[in-house]
Write a protein that holds these residues in place. Structure first.
Motif, PDB file in Angstrom:
ATOM      1  N   PHE A 105       0.757  -1.245  -0.114  1.00 46.51           N
ATOM      2  CA  PHE A 105       0.111   0.020   0.230  1.00 46.51           C
ATOM      3  C   PHE A 105       0.976   1.351  -0.135  1.00 46.51           C
ATOM      4  O   PHE A 105       0.511   2.223  -0.581  1.00 46.51           O
ATOM      5  CB  PHE A 105      -0.922   0.208   1.213  1.00 46.51           C
ATOM      6  N   LEU A 106       1.948   1.172   0.628  1.00 48.35           N
ATOM      7  CA  LEU A 106       2.925   2.365   0.599  1.00 48.35           C
ATOM      8  C   LEU A 106       3.359   2.635  -0.826  1.00 48.35           C
ATOM      9  O   LEU A 106       3.432   4.008  -1.251  1.00 48.35           O
ATOM     10  CB  LEU A 106       4.032   2.166   1.453  1.00 48.35           C
ATOM     11  N   PHE A 107       3.725   1.634  -1.483  1.00 47.08           N
ATOM     12  CA  PHE A 107       4.260   1.966  -2.976  1.00 47.08           C
ATOM     13  C   PHE A 107       3.306   2.552  -3.787  1.00 47.08           C
ATOM     14  O   PHE A 107       3.495   3.324  -4.637  1.00 47.08           O
ATOM     15  CB  PHE A 107       4.792   0.670  -3.491  1.00 47.08           C
ATOM     16  N   LEU A 108       1.822   2.081  -3.627  1.00 47.76           N
ATOM     17  CA  LEU A 108       0.841   2.495  -4.455  1.00 47.76           C
ATOM     18  C   LEU A 108       0.656   4.009  -4.195  1.00 47.76           C
ATOM     19  O   LEU A 108       0.689   4.888  -5.006  1.00 47.76           O
ATOM     20  CB  LEU A 108      -0.402   1.861  -4.167  1.00 47.76           C
ATOM     21  N   SER A 109       0.737   4.532  -2.855  1.00 47.85           N
ATOM     22  CA  SER A 109       0.838   5.979  -2.524  1.00 47.85           C
ATOM     23  C   SER A 109       1.816   6.868  -3.260  1.00 47.85           C
ATOM     24  O   SER A 109       1.615   7.877  -3.320  1.00 47.85           O
ATOM     25  CB  SER A 109       0.974   6.192  -0.979  1.00 47.85           C
ATOM     26  N   ILE A 110       3.001   6.290  -3.570  1.00 44.57           N
ATOM     27  CA  ILE A 110       3.999   7.135  -4.252  1.00 44.57           C
ATOM     28  C   ILE A 110       3.447   7.863  -5.383  1.00 44.57           C
ATOM     29  O   ILE A 110       3.750   8.980  -5.757  1.00 44.57           O
ATOM     30  CB  ILE A 110       5.167   6.168  -4.691  1.00 44.57           C
ATOM     31  N   VAL A 154      12.133   3.764 -16.671  1.00 45.73           N
ATOM     32  CA  VAL A 154      10.839   4.543 -16.766  1.00 45.73           C
ATOM     33  C   VAL A 154      10.840   6.152 -16.485  1.00 45.73           C
ATOM     34  O   VAL A 154       9.904   6.678 -16.921  1.00 45.73           O
ATOM     35  CB  VAL A 154       9.910   3.933 -15.570  1.00 45.73           C
ATOM     36  N   ILE A 155      11.605   6.482 -15.443  1.00 46.82           N
ATOM     37  CA  ILE A 155      11.631   7.813 -15.224  1.00 46.82           C
ATOM     38  C   ILE A 155      12.129   8.783 -16.492  1.00 46.82           C
ATOM     39  O   ILE A 155      12.082   9.912 -16.583  1.00 46.82           O
ATOM     40  CB  ILE A 155      12.767   8.503 -14.297  1.00 46.82           C
ATOM     41  N   LEU A 156      12.503   8.156 -17.623  1.00 54.34           N
ATOM     42  CA  LEU A 156      12.648   8.889 -18.686  1.00 54.34           C
ATOM     43  C   LEU A 156      11.367   9.307 -19.609  1.00 54.34           C
ATOM     44  O   LEU A 156      11.332   9.813 -20.502  1.00 54.34           O
ATOM     45  CB  LEU A 156      13.626   8.190 -19.838  1.00 54.34           C
ATOM     46  N   ILE A 157      10.358   8.659 -19.146  1.00 55.15           N
ATOM     47  CA  ILE A 157       8.998   8.685 -19.697  1.00 55.15           C
ATOM     48  C   ILE A 157       8.402  10.146 -19.639  1.00 55.15           C
ATOM     49  O   ILE A 157       8.485  10.891 -18.665  1.00 55.15           O
ATOM     50  CB  ILE A 157       7.992   7.885 -19.096  1.00 55.15           C
ATOM     51  N   GLY A 158       8.089  10.936 -20.690  1.00 54.99           N
ATOM     52  CA  GLY A 158       7.931  12.224 -20.515  1.00 54.99           C
ATOM     53  C   GLY A 158       8.889  13.122 -20.895  1.00 54.99           C
ATOM     54  O   GLY A 158       8.719  14.187 -21.142  1.00 54.99           O
ATOM     55  N   LEU A 217       5.193   6.969 -11.697  1.00 55.46           N
ATOM     56  CA  LEU A 217       4.714   5.319 -11.999  1.00 55.46           C
ATOM     57  C   LEU A 217       5.542   4.430 -11.528  1.00 55.46           C
ATOM     58  O   LEU A 217       5.156   3.036 -11.347  1.00 55.46           O
ATOM     59  CB  LEU A 217       4.923   5.071 -13.626  1.00 55.46           C
ATOM     60  N   THR A 218       6.792   4.771 -10.998  1.00 52.55           N
ATOM     61  CA  THR A 218       7.594   3.676 -10.313  1.00 52.55           C
ATOM     62  C   THR A 218       6.928   3.180  -9.132  1.00 52.55           C
ATOM     63  O   THR A 218       7.276   1.983  -8.468  1.00 52.55           O
ATOM     64  CB  THR A 218       8.992   4.271  -9.965  1.00 52.55           C
ATOM     65  N   GLY A 219       6.266   3.931  -8.421  1.00 50.51           N
ATOM     66  CA  GLY A 219       5.681   3.580  -7.099  1.00 50.51           C
ATOM     67  C   GLY A 219       4.717   2.281  -7.403  1.00 50.51           C
ATOM     68  O   GLY A 219       4.751   1.267  -6.804  1.00 50.51           O
ATOM     69  N   PRO A 220       3.637   2.487  -8.249  1.00 54.17           N
ATOM     70  CA  PRO A 220       2.547   1.307  -8.613  1.00 54.17           C
ATOM     71  C   PRO A 220       3.427   0.217  -9.181  1.00 54.17           C
ATOM     72  O   PRO A 220       2.914  -1.076  -8.804  1.00 54.17           O
ATOM     73  CB  PRO A 220       1.696   2.002  -9.725  1.00 54.17           C
ATOM     74  N   LEU A 221       4.481   0.221  -9.949  1.00 54.76           N
ATOM     75  CA  LEU A 221       5.120  -0.571 -10.364  1.00 54.76           C
ATOM     76  C   LEU A 221       5.779  -1.611  -9.261  1.00 54.76           C
ATOM     77  O   LEU A 221       5.770  -2.767  -9.362  1.00 54.76           O
ATOM     78  CB  LEU A 221       6.259  -0.193 -11.391  1.00 54.76           C
TER      79      LEU A 221
END
Length: 537
Positions: free
Chosen positions: A345-350, A429-433, A503-507
């Motif tokens: 649940f913590l990672f989802l909150s990111i 993933v952080i390169l997205i956008g 997006l890294t959090g939900p991943l």
């Protein structure tokens, strides 16, 4: 006649338990290698893939090309190659340690061989030959990474194999696991002080008149100080613990291939190791991303990372007695699963961190995240090593082959594979956008997560586009000096890349879910019952 019949029943004299002072000295070795591995985890991606500075700030020079192929980051690909190398060396070193014979024992000689080279190559990883983008830097980073992980494995795998040998009972092994968990956490805090040390060095010493190179050198000297301290810590158990006094060193006689096959045929170990891979994949996304979460999502200074990690680990220390108590009451397996669910649940909150709709300040959001993370950090810092020690002991009792090294090598391998995949996924993933052009035109030479940082290697072809971001005078000088300097002036902010960081959090939460599923298949009750039954005979 009666005496003759009773003689075979005599048990082999057991080695003495490791005194408390020696347990602490053993755990200091963990502090040393924890500093090194967390220097890599916290700073490598940020060092080679830096977010651009805020308006008016000095930038950090670009050192390697950001993108490799198929949307994967260069640093992620190099890290993956390093871990594949680890996959080859881990079991070999573990089996060598299991079969090794010397008057110093099976494990300590490996610690002596691996400690200093690991610290040296950890530092060299951050000291590339050029202070501008070059292929030489990329090759340098790859070679240093391979050698760092090789010597770290030489140290770490035998170090962990000592847990079931120094701890003669489940309680002793749990205590050792607790102490090394504390020092591992302290290693995270120490490694996170790099920005603070670099800031102090930069404010008191002038290493180079170029601001960006001054920042680079300050960081390198700071990392050098940390690596020296780490090396000293790693040699404490080498010099103070006499392995043969406390461990029953019985080298394994099983050939390497057969030993490896037997180890991975153990279903409990297989489920444990695969869940560990998923857990470390998720955790590494968090530790690698925390600098980005603070600077990109919360919009705060990077120095705040040290405060957050310190708070998180101090709170986790407070939970250590609670974790020990709960684990003894409900079992280690159930306690670990509780930790996994909290992390899920913590990672989802990111994903929602730093959004304007949240009623909390950026500082409050940061402290809330680390305070919650402290609970699973405490649980998963203590219990997995104790669980693996139980698995290794039962296997030894049933097969008669002491292969603790291979069990811990298997776990280390899964950790490293998880960390590798995390770096590869996160850095891509952080390169997205970043180059989507959603906010303004971008140029391949212009990099950065929030705002553009411009490397010194400026070609005539893109000079006109760079003028949109830097003044005409600085751009012209950068084109002439090319590789000798780095232009870095930010005049307007770009929001590109923020969605990738979110997006890294939900991943990470997805991988945490897999860890829950796999670890749920570990049969703890049966393992402990069999150990007690065999030892009771």
């Amino acid at each position: 006649m009666l005496l003759l019949l009773e003689c075979p029943k005599k048990k082999k004299m057991q080695k003495p338990s490791l005194p408390f002072s020696k347990q602490i000295q053993y755990s200091i070795g963990q502090l040393g290698w924890s500093i090194l591995i967390n220097i890599i985890g916290l700073h490598q991606v940020y060092f080679y893939l830096p977010p651009a500075p805020k308006l008016g700030q000095d930038c950090f020079p670009d050192l390697i090309e950001k993108m490799a192929f198929w949307g994967l980051s260069t640093i992620g690909v190099v890290a993956a190659i390093g871990r594949l190398w680890d996959a080859f060396t881990d079991p070999i070193i573990a089996n060598s340690s299991d079969r090794f014979r010397s008057r110093f024992g099976r494990r300590i000689p490996f610690l002596a061989m691996g400690g200093l080279p690991a610290a040296v190559f950890c530092l060299l990883l951050f000291v590339p030959p050029d202070n501008f983008v070059s292929t030489t830097n990329l090759v340098w980073m790859a070679i240093c990474m391979l050698l760092f992980y090789l010597f770290l494995t030489v140290y770490v795998t035998p170090f962990f194999a000592l847990i079931p040998e120094l701890g003669h009972t489940p309680e002793e092994r749990l205590n050792l696991s607790t102490y090394i968990s504390v020092t591992y956490a302290l290693g995270i805090i120490v490694a996170s002080t790099e920005p603070m040390i670099a800031g102090l060095l930069s404010s008191h010493f002038v290493f180079d008149p170029n601001p960006s190179i001054q920042t680079l050198l300050s960081r390198q000297y700071a990392l050098g100080i940390l690596c020296v301290f780490a090396a000293i810590c790693m040699y404490v158990p080498v010099f103070v613990i006499r392995e043969t006094n406390y461990c029953e060193s019985e080298p394994s006689s099983v050939p390497f291939k057969e030993a490896l096959k037997l180890t991975f045929k153990n279903k409990n170990f297989l489920y444990f190791a695969l869940s560990d891979l998923c857990y470390f994949l998720a955790l590494t996304i968090l530790t690698t991303g925390i600098s980005y979460y603070v600077t990109v999502l919360l919009g705060l200074e990077r120095d705040f990372v040290t405060q957050l990690l310190t708070v998180m680990l101090l709170v986790s220390f407070a939970f250590y007695p609670v974790v020990n108590y709960v684990a003894k009451k409900i079992g280690k397996k159930k306690t670990v699963l509780i930790g996994f669910y909290i992390f899920l649940f913590l990672f989802l909150s990111i994903y929602f961190v730093g959004k304007d709709s949240l009623p909390f300040s950026p500082y409050a959001q940061g402290y809330m995240i680390v305070a919650i993370a402290a609970v699973p950090i405490a649980i998963l810092g203590i219990l997995p090593n104790a669980i693996l020690a139980d698995i290794a002991e039962l296997d030894s009792l049933k097969t008669g082959s002491k292969r603790e090294g291979l069990f811990y090598a298997g776990r280390t391998l899964m950790q490293k594979l998880g960390q590798t995949l995390a770096v590869l996924i996160f850095s891509s993933v952080i390169l997205i956008g970043m180059e989507s052009g959603a906010h303004k035109k971008s140029n391949p030479s212009i990099t950065g997560i929030i705002a553009p940082s411009v490397s010194g290697a400026v070609t005539k072809e893109n000079e006109n586009q760079i003028k949109e971001h830097t003044n005409e005078k600085n751009t012209g000088e950068g084109a002439k000096k090319s590789k000798e300097t780095t232009i870095c002036k930010v005049e307007e902010e770009d929001l590109g890349g923020e969605i990738g960081v979110r997006l890294t959090g939900p991943l990470a939460s997805g991988f945490c879910f897999l860890a829950i599923f796999l670890f749920g298949k570990y049969k703890e009750d049966e393992t402990l019952e069999e150990i007690a039954k065999i030892r009771g005979k």
